[in-house]
Design a protein around this motif. Structure first.
Motif, PDB file in Angstrom:
ATOM      1  N   VAL A   1    -106.963-159.436  52.999  1.00 46.68           N
ATOM      2  CA  VAL A   1    -105.701-159.441  53.692  1.00 46.68           C
ATOM      3  C   VAL A   1    -105.376-160.999  53.504  1.00 46.68           C
ATOM      4  N   GLY A   2    -106.266-161.764  53.684  1.00 46.85           N
ATOM      5  CA  GLY A   2    -105.912-163.104  53.676  1.00 46.85           C
ATOM      6  C   GLY A   2    -105.910-163.794  52.181  1.00 46.85           C
ATOM      7  N   VAL A   3    -106.643-163.316  51.296  1.00 41.77           N
ATOM      8  CA  VAL A   3    -106.681-163.783  50.089  1.00 41.77           C
ATOM      9  C   VAL A   3    -105.460-163.299  49.185  1.00 41.77           C
ATOM     10  N   THR A   4    -105.192-161.784  49.642  1.00 38.21           N
ATOM     11  CA  THR A   4    -103.942-161.204  48.761  1.00 38.21           C
ATOM     12  C   THR A   4    -102.833-162.072  49.586  1.00 38.21           C
ATOM     13  N   GLY A   5    -102.899-162.007  50.878  1.00 38.22           N
ATOM     14  CA  GLY A   5    -101.613-162.682  51.358  1.00 38.22           C
ATOM     15  C   GLY A   5    -101.090-164.036  51.020  1.00 38.22           C
ATOM     16  N   LEU A   6    -102.062-164.981  51.254  1.00 42.14           N
ATOM     17  CA  LEU A   6    -101.823-166.193  50.672  1.00 42.14           C
ATOM     18  C   LEU A   6    -101.514-166.285  49.190  1.00 42.14           C
ATOM     19  N   SER A   7    -102.130-165.881  48.534  1.00 42.67           N
ATOM     20  CA  SER A   7    -102.026-165.892  46.903  1.00 42.67           C
ATOM     21  C   SER A   7    -100.380-165.237  46.544  1.00 42.67           C
ATOM     22  N   MET A   8    -100.046-164.042  47.376  1.00 46.46           N
ATOM     23  CA  MET A   8     -98.819-163.649  47.155  1.00 46.46           C
ATOM     24  C   MET A   8     -97.808-164.640  47.846  1.00 46.46           C
ATOM     25  N   LEU A   9     -97.995-165.195  48.906  1.00 48.53           N
ATOM     26  CA  LEU A   9     -96.894-166.463  49.426  1.00 48.53           C
ATOM     27  C   LEU A   9     -96.840-167.446  48.255  1.00 48.53           C
ATOM     28  N   ILE A  10     -97.939-168.029  48.014  1.00 51.73           N
ATOM     29  CA  ILE A  10     -97.735-168.842  46.736  1.00 51.73           C
ATOM     30  C   ILE A  10     -96.879-168.489  45.447  1.00 51.73           C
TER      31      ILE A  10
ATOM     32  N   ILE B   1    -100.318-152.523  51.145  1.00 46.76           N
ATOM     33  CA  ILE B   1    -101.430-151.621  51.460  1.00 46.76           C
ATOM     34  C   ILE B   1    -102.399-151.514  50.103  1.00 46.76           C
ATOM     35  N   ALA B   2    -101.736-151.237  49.029  1.00 41.17           N
ATOM     36  CA  ALA B   2    -102.396-151.061  47.686  1.00 41.17           C
ATOM     37  C   ALA B   2    -103.210-152.294  47.276  1.00 41.17           C
ATOM     38  N   TYR B   3    -102.736-153.371  47.555  1.00 43.92           N
ATOM     39  CA  TYR B   3    -103.214-154.489  46.804  1.00 43.92           C
ATOM     40  C   TYR B   3    -104.611-154.849  48.152  1.00 43.92           C
ATOM     41  N   THR B   4    -104.368-154.805  49.252  1.00 43.52           N
ATOM     42  CA  THR B   4    -105.407-154.968  50.121  1.00 43.52           C
ATOM     43  C   THR B   4    -106.731-154.075  50.133  1.00 43.52           C
ATOM     44  N   ILE B   5    -106.325-152.618  49.810  1.00 47.70           N
ATOM     45  CA  ILE B   5    -107.325-151.711  49.357  1.00 47.70           C
ATOM     46  C   ILE B   5    -107.968-152.270  47.925  1.00 47.70           C
ATOM     47  N   TRP B   6    -107.421-152.615  47.155  1.00 48.33           N
ATOM     48  CA  TRP B   6    -107.997-152.995  45.790  1.00 48.33           C
ATOM     49  C   TRP B   6    -109.169-154.239  46.160  1.00 48.33           C
ATOM     50  N   TYR B   7    -108.631-155.123  46.921  1.00 48.16           N
ATOM     51  CA  TYR B   7    -109.611-156.171  46.957  1.00 48.16           C
ATOM     52  C   TYR B   7    -110.725-156.014  48.025  1.00 48.16           C
ATOM     53  N   ALA B   8    -110.222-155.081  49.077  1.00 45.66           N
ATOM     54  CA  ALA B   8    -111.412-154.851  49.958  1.00 45.66           C
ATOM     55  C   ALA B   8    -112.633-153.958  49.160  1.00 45.66           C
ATOM     56  N   ALA B   9    -112.235-153.165  47.941  1.00 45.13           N
ATOM     57  CA  ALA B   9    -113.004-152.421  47.019  1.00 45.13           C
ATOM     58  C   ALA B   9    -113.817-153.483  46.190  1.00 45.13           C
ATOM     59  N   VAL B  10    -113.026-154.321  45.664  1.00 41.11           N
ATOM     60  CA  VAL B  10    -113.596-155.524  44.902  1.00 41.11           C
ATOM     61  C   VAL B  10    -114.762-156.177  45.547  1.00 41.11           C
ATOM     62  N   ARG B  11    -114.466-156.407  46.922  1.00 37.24           N
ATOM     63  CA  ARG B  11    -115.693-156.938  47.579  1.00 37.24           C
ATOM     64  C   ARG B  11    -116.985-156.064  48.144  1.00 37.24           C
ATOM     65  N   GLN B  12    -116.389-154.802  47.990  1.00 35.79           N
ATOM     66  CA  GLN B  12    -117.681-153.979  48.475  1.00 35.79           C
ATOM     67  C   GLN B  12    -118.271-153.267  47.231  1.00 35.79           C
ATOM     68  N   ILE B  13    -117.633-152.844  46.283  1.00 36.06           N
ATOM     69  CA  ILE B  13    -118.405-152.168  45.260  1.00 36.06           C
ATOM     70  C   ILE B  13    -118.124-152.921  43.979  1.00 36.06           C
ATOM     71  N   GLY B  14    -117.561-154.247  43.945  1.00 33.21           N
ATOM     72  CA  GLY B  14    -117.336-154.824  42.831  1.00 33.21           C
ATOM     73  C   GLY B  14    -116.114-154.754  41.791  1.00 33.21           C
ATOM     74  N   SER B  15    -115.981-155.549  40.977  1.00 33.80           N
ATOM     75  CA  SER B  15    -114.680-155.604  39.934  1.00 33.80           C
ATOM     76  C   SER B  15    -114.620-154.305  38.981  1.00 33.80           C
ATOM     77  N   ALA B  16    -115.921-154.195  38.523  1.00 34.50           N
ATOM     78  CA  ALA B  16    -115.816-153.103  37.296  1.00 34.50           C
ATOM     79  C   ALA B  16    -115.768-151.723  38.056  1.00 34.50           C
ATOM     80  N   ARG B  17    -116.327-151.720  39.183  1.00 33.03           N
ATOM     81  CA  ARG B  17    -116.185-150.030  39.683  1.00 33.03           C
ATOM     82  C   ARG B  17    -115.030-149.866  40.516  1.00 33.03           C
ATOM     83  N   THR B  18    -114.224-150.861  40.781  1.00 36.98           N
ATOM     84  CA  THR B  18    -113.147-150.771  41.177  1.00 36.98           C
ATOM     85  C   THR B  18    -112.135-150.461  40.522  1.00 36.98           C
ATOM     86  N   SER B  19    -112.204-151.407  39.269  1.00 38.50           N
ATOM     87  CA  SER B  19    -111.197-151.313  38.261  1.00 38.50           C
ATOM     88  C   SER B  19    -110.799-150.070  37.564  1.00 38.50           C
ATOM     89  N   ILE B  20    -112.053-149.183  37.391  1.00 34.02           N
ATOM     90  CA  ILE B  20    -112.025-147.778  36.849  1.00 34.02           C
ATOM     91  C   ILE B  20    -110.900-146.840  37.672  1.00 34.02           C
TER      92      ILE B  20
END
Length: 326
Positions: free
Chosen positions: A212-221, A260-279
């Motif tokens: 939420v923090g990373v997505t929210g702040l980057s989206m504000l910027i 919502i969708a962006y937050t889910i995406w980055y929660a998954a990136v943190r948990q299972i990694g970028s490659a597995r989330t992107s599929i």
């Protein structure tokens, strides 16, 4: 296999919810473009999304300060507070280097990505967009493997290849890369590159900060940069003539497709990694296909069922490959 189902079920469920949101969002947004300039539409939904993120982050910081000042008196009160802290926690202090990273994410992953994605979507077909976006998992997997960020095994590559084949079966006949849609195809290709950089660049920040923090702040910027850049498009909108359906679409797309969708995406990136989330992004055209069948009455050909099955099997293979290494 038992460990696989136990470990991935919660995040996989959220990722499937994300694909439903994004899969239905394509048709909704394309329809709204008939009523409003695409860049003006996107600027408004980014303003709504950024304001929502700011409100959520402000509320969570207030809640965290209140929790420290007034510790939970019972175990029942402490459990929800602990869960919320685990989901939303952001380190108290953002370092100068992290601020530079957030600014970079805001420029590439929000401002440039949003501009190119909306421009591409408005100038090319949904089928072309789906095929080009299907390259994202390949690009992310190659990059993470090349830089040694993640171990990408052979089963993952099999899953990616099968998923790409499925995408082509589902939408390939409706896609014509180049020609009159060449400009839109190029813009969508740049958007794919920006999204790849955004996904990989967020990982170091999320070691100390929340999705939420990373997505929210980057989206504000990104919004601060994006809105002035498309101000001419906004000024040209005749707001009195915009239909209530389009206003609803702006709010819906902002809250669900962005927040919502962006937050889910980055929660998954943190948990299972970028490659597995992107599929999972390759499931989005399948959802779009189902949406067209259910709500628009389109025929469901056997080849599309085969393609959808290939996509889903490809996703499962990448997750099984991860579970085996664990």
């Amino acid at each position: 296999m038992r460990g696989f189902s136990r470990r991935v079920a919660p995040i996989d469920g959220l990722l499937l919810l994300m694909t439903i949101i994004w899969g239905t969002n394509y048709a909704i947004v394309k329809h709204a473009f008939l009523d409003m300039d695409p860049q003006a539409f996107n600027a408004l939904r980014m303003i709504v999304a950024s304001s929502t993120f700011a409100a959520v982050m402000g509320w969570m910081r207030w809640r965290e300060r209140r929790r420290r000042t007034h510790p939970a008196r019972t175990a029942a009160e402490a459990v929800p507070a602990t869960l919320l802290a685990g989901v939303f926690h952001t380190a108290e202090r953002i370092t100068g280097r992290e601020w530079l990273g957030l600014v970079g994410l805001g420029i590439v992953g929000q401002c440039l990505y949003q501009y190119c994605f909306v421009a591409g979507l408005s100038q090319t077909s949904v089928a072309n967009s789906a095929l080009l976006i299907a390259a994202t998992p390949v690009l992310i997997a190659l990059t993470t493997a090349g830089f040694g960020q993640e171990r990408v095994g052979w089963l993952h590559w099999v899953g990616v290849a099968l998923s790409l084949t499925g995408i082509y079966i589902v939408v390939g006949q409706g896609a014509h890369i180049g020609g009159s849609s060449l400009r839109g195809d190029l813009m969508m290709s740049v958007a794919v590159l920006c999204w790849t950089i955004y996904t990989l660049g967020s990982r170091p920040l999320m070691r100390r900060h929340s999705p939420v923090g990373v997505t929210g702040l980057s989206m504000l910027i990104g919004s601060v940069l994006y809105v002035p850049a498309v101000w001419g498009h906004l000024r040209a909108v005749r707001f009195a003539a915009v239909s209530p359906v389009t206003w609803f679409t702006i709010v819906y797309s902002a809250l669900f497709a962005l927040c919502i969708a962006y937050t889910i995406w980055y929660a998954a990136v943190r948990q299972i990694g970028s490659a597995r989330t992107s599929i999972y992004s390759n499931v989005v055209p399948v959802v779009a296909m189902v949406t067209a069948v259910v709500f628009l009455g389109e025929a469901l050909a056997v080849r599309k069922l085969v393609g959808a099955a290939a996509v889903l099997v490809g996703v499962v293979l990448t997750r099984i490959g991860e579970a085996r290494r664990e």
